[in-house]
Motif scaffolding. Structure first.
Motif, PDB file in Angstrom:
ATOM      1  N   ASP A 478       0.839  -1.193   0.000  1.00 42.35           N
ATOM      2  CA  ASP A 478       0.000   0.000   0.000  1.00 42.35           C
ATOM      3  C   ASP A 478       0.879   1.249   0.000  1.00 42.35           C
ATOM      4  O   ASP A 478       1.917   1.296   0.667  1.00 42.35           O
ATOM      5  N   ALA A 479       0.454   2.265  -0.754  1.00 38.00           N
ATOM      6  CA  ALA A 479       1.250   3.487  -0.855  1.00 38.00           C
ATOM      7  C   ALA A 479       1.444   4.165   0.492  1.00 38.00           C
ATOM      8  O   ALA A 479       2.445   4.862   0.701  1.00 38.00           O
ATOM      9  N   ASN A 480       0.511   3.959   1.429  1.00 38.24           N
ATOM     10  CA  ASN A 480       0.599   4.615   2.736  1.00 38.24           C
ATOM     11  C   ASN A 480       1.161   3.709   3.825  1.00 38.24           C
ATOM     12  O   ASN A 480       1.160   4.087   4.995  1.00 38.24           O
ATOM     13  N   ARG A 483       6.541   1.719   5.453  1.00 41.19           N
ATOM     14  CA  ARG A 483       7.761   1.386   4.713  1.00 41.19           C
ATOM     15  C   ARG A 483       7.785   2.090   3.356  1.00 41.19           C
ATOM     16  O   ARG A 483       8.845   2.499   2.888  1.00 41.19           O
ATOM     17  N   MET A 484       6.618   2.233   2.727  1.00 38.91           N
ATOM     18  CA  MET A 484       6.571   2.917   1.439  1.00 38.91           C
ATOM     19  C   MET A 484       6.678   4.421   1.629  1.00 38.91           C
ATOM     20  O   MET A 484       7.327   5.108   0.826  1.00 38.91           O
ATOM     21  N   VAL A 485       6.070   4.941   2.677  1.00 40.70           N
ATOM     22  CA  VAL A 485       6.219   6.362   2.979  1.00 40.70           C
ATOM     23  C   VAL A 485       7.697   6.683   3.207  1.00 40.70           C
ATOM     24  O   VAL A 485       8.230   7.685   2.723  1.00 40.70           O
ATOM     25  N   GLY A 486       8.386   5.793   3.919  1.00 39.63           N
ATOM     26  CA  GLY A 486       9.817   5.977   4.155  1.00 39.63           C
ATOM     27  C   GLY A 486      10.631   5.884   2.880  1.00 39.63           C
ATOM     28  O   GLY A 486      11.624   6.620   2.699  1.00 39.63           O
ATOM     29  N   MET A 533      -0.925   9.018  -4.682  1.00 40.03           N
ATOM     30  CA  MET A 533      -1.458   7.862  -3.962  1.00 40.03           C
ATOM     31  C   MET A 533      -1.316   8.033  -2.453  1.00 40.03           C
ATOM     32  O   MET A 533      -2.077   7.439  -1.682  1.00 40.03           O
ATOM     33  N   GLN A 534      -0.360   8.835  -2.025  1.00 41.63           N
ATOM     34  CA  GLN A 534      -0.140   9.063  -0.589  1.00 41.63           C
ATOM     35  C   GLN A 534      -0.914  10.272  -0.074  1.00 41.63           C
ATOM     36  O   GLN A 534      -0.673  10.718   1.046  1.00 41.63           O
ATOM     37  N   GLY A 535      -1.844  10.792  -0.878  1.00 43.02           N
ATOM     38  CA  GLY A 535      -2.660  11.899  -0.416  1.00 43.02           C
ATOM     39  C   GLY A 535      -1.947  13.232  -0.424  1.00 43.02           C
ATOM     40  O   GLY A 535      -2.251  14.109   0.403  1.00 43.02           O
TER      41      GLY A 535
END
Length: 590
Positions: A478-480, A483-486, A533-535
């Protein structure tokens, strides 16, 4: 002797007939044309050398380009020159669907009287072979023959030979039109029939109008998206449905460097995003032809799957150097063929399965076709996914366990599971599910660096890679997810230069080549998608708008840009860049 070509890459525009394409400079010179196919040897190669390596110039004796554009919804190029004596336009195009490829150039007087010059320098076999040139019997023009190739130029302008060049000088008054028609054919056959220039213009504009009318895109940056789709269509080889990655070879990723590759082939990696772009924009015919090309090309032994093929699915793409060409801006070597075709790149299995999954979802292929072929491919994937590979960037520094390669192996199993369950297709679903879960766990353990809070380029390494931005796009995470946010934060901090995303840090020595390259255009579009995708829509749109602003005045994008100046680098027009523009626009429009 003229020096190596220094005309900026962004000064070129594409014309094509869906079999091959030419690049026309702002100075009125066609500096690149391969006949009869995109991947044939060129007859004009001044792009990679000097005018002595072949070109076709039609321009005022004294004047400059003041404006150029494509006629609405077409690949008919109009270049307007202003001179002391007046104004003139040169209208350039090729004719889709013609029996023989022809370049048509119409000089149109707009104001006053303008002195013009035409210069034809034919050099077959990538600027190497000087042809025998004779006056055309029974009419104005010339015939140039060398070995298997023949081109015929028909024009009312008197022509003469000067230092192995064919030259014509003439004047154009307001309202006057002067045609030049250059046609290709095999030298052992009668001369190709020449179309009437004005009739050909009418037919070509009608062809492109009919094609463009199929589009149904309604979203942000509509003109840039529509132009990108037109350029993608221009890179399509109509006889087979294959789409070349670019119309050129060996335009450098760093001026004066050795990162000069031949992109006139069809990459499997482009398959999914190309299908998505054409399908979402309403061009189902192109999407279906591409899916059928893909199915034919990968048919055969699963162990022999390649990352790229020729226009008809050819597999032998031997790489060689052309030492007589100095390269654009002196960037040597100039290459034809591509040795990366023989590399192991595990991600292509995921690309193929994802593309065929999308084709089924959109009724481009019968539900069971080509399921048997896919089962054979996935059986081979079960045997090889644990191996190191060269990665999606075709590195030449040795195999590694690239994180993105493993993720795309995960995609391969995942799409097979989805199709088996959705369409009632027979398969070893439990075994595929176990492999999918094993890969996911392995990537999260070895492809993630807790110290950086980021996924990394390869297992156990600290280097970053822009392709990690695709992990949420393909559904791996998931984009949020933290680990992906990082990962996005790490890429913003460690892979960005002057606001653009680099593929990876070339100085890290991962690719076996000397340091230095530009910013890969598609990677920055991927970041815009991730931000969306992360808003973070405002940041996504701002980056997207900046990237669209890189297009030259006729909407064309290259493979890379100089992050400091925005100057084009790499081959043009780059399908990967234009597909990234289209798909990002579609996602940001939702």
């Amino acid at each position: 002797m003229d020096g190596p070509n220094q005309q900026p890459i962004a000064d070129y525009a594409l014309i094509g007939d869906c079999s091959t394409a030419a690049l026309v400079g702002r100075d009125g010179s066609i500096d690149w044309l391969c006949l009869p196919r995109f991947d044939s040897p060129s007859c004009f190669a001044a792009l990679l050398g000097t005018p002595n390596h072949g070109r076709f110039l039609v321009a005022p004796e004294d004047g400059a380009c003041v404006h150029r554009q494509y006629r609405d919804g077409s690949l008919v190029l109009e270049t307007v020159f202003a001179c002391a004596g007046g104004e003139v336009a040169v209208i350039d195009f090729m004719i889709p669907g013609a029996a023989n490829s022809s370049v048509v150039r119409i000089v149109e007087g707009r104001r006053g009287t303008v002195a013009m010059r035409a210069e034809l320098v034919v050099r077959f076999d990538y600027g190497c072979s000087v042809p025998w040139v004779t006056q055309r019997r029974g009419g104005n023009g010339v015939v140039a023959i060398a070995g298997p190739d023949m081109v015929v130029l028909r024009t009312p302008v008197p022509l003469g030979g000067e230092d192995l060049r064919t030259v014509g000088r003439f004047t154009v008054e307001e309202g006057e039109r002067v045609p030049f028609v250059l046609s290709h054919g095999p030298s052992h056959l009668p001369m190709p029939i020449s179309p009437d220039a004005d009739d050909a213009l009418f037919e070509t504009e009608a062809y492109w109008a009919d094609w463009s009318a199929q589009g149904r895109y309604e979203g942000i940056a509509p003109e840039a998206v529509k132009r990108s789709l037109l350029l993608l269509k221009g890179l399509t080889y109509a006889p087979t449905g294959g789409i070349v990655a670019a119309a050129t070879t060996s335009l450098p990723e760093a001026v004066g460097g050795v990162r000069n590759w031949d992109y006139r082939y069809c990459w499997l990696r482009d398959a999914t995003i190309t299908l998505f772009a054409f399908m979402q924009a309403g061009f189902t015919g192109e999407a279906r032809a591409w899916a059928e090309w893909l199915q034919r090309s990968v048919a055969g032994s699963p162990a022999q799957l390649q990352i790229m093929y020729g226009l008809g699915g050819e597999r032998r793409l031997e790489e060689m150097e052309l030492p007589w060409l100095p390269g654009w801006g002196g960037s040597a070597p100039v290459r034809t063929g591509n040795a990366a075709a023989a590399q192991l790149q595990l991600d292509v299995y995921g690309e193929v399965m994802s593309a065929l999954h999308m084709a089924r979802e959109n009724d481009l292929l019968p539900g069971s076709s080509p399921w048997a072929l896919q089962r054979g491919l996935v059986r081979h994937l079960e045997q090889v996914w644990r191996e190191p590979d060269e990665g999606m960037w075709e590195t030449r520094g040795g195999k590694k366990h690239f994180t993105f390669s493993k993720v795309m192996a995960w995609v391969g199993f995942d799409r097979m599971i989805q199709d088996a369950e959705a369409y009632g297709l027979e398969g070893e679903v439990d075994r595929w599910r176990a492999a999918r879960d094993e890969i996911h766990a392995l990537v999260c353990e070895h492809g993630f660096d807790a110290r950086q809070n980021s996924f990394v380029q390869s297992f156990g390494a600290a280097a970053l890679d822009a392709n990690l931005l695709l992990l949420p796009v393909v559904g791996f995470i998931d984009a949020n997810d933290p680990r992906m946010v990082g990962t996005v934060a790490a890429i913003e901090a460690g892979l960005m230069q002057d606001g653009f995303v680099l593929r990876y840090r070339a100085e890290a020595g991962v690719d076996g080549l000397p340091d230095g390259e530009g910013a890969f255009v598609a990677c920055s579009f991927w970041l815009a998608t991730c931000l969306h995708m992360q808003g973070r829509p405002g940041e996504a749109r701002a980056l997207f708008d900046r990237l669209v602003g890189l297009c030259n005045e006729v909407g064309m994008l290259s493979e890379e840009v100089d992050p400091r100046t925005g100057a084009f680098l790499g081959n043009v027009p780059q399908a990967f860049s234009h597909v990234a523009l289209v798909t990002t626009a579609m996602r940001l429009s939702k």
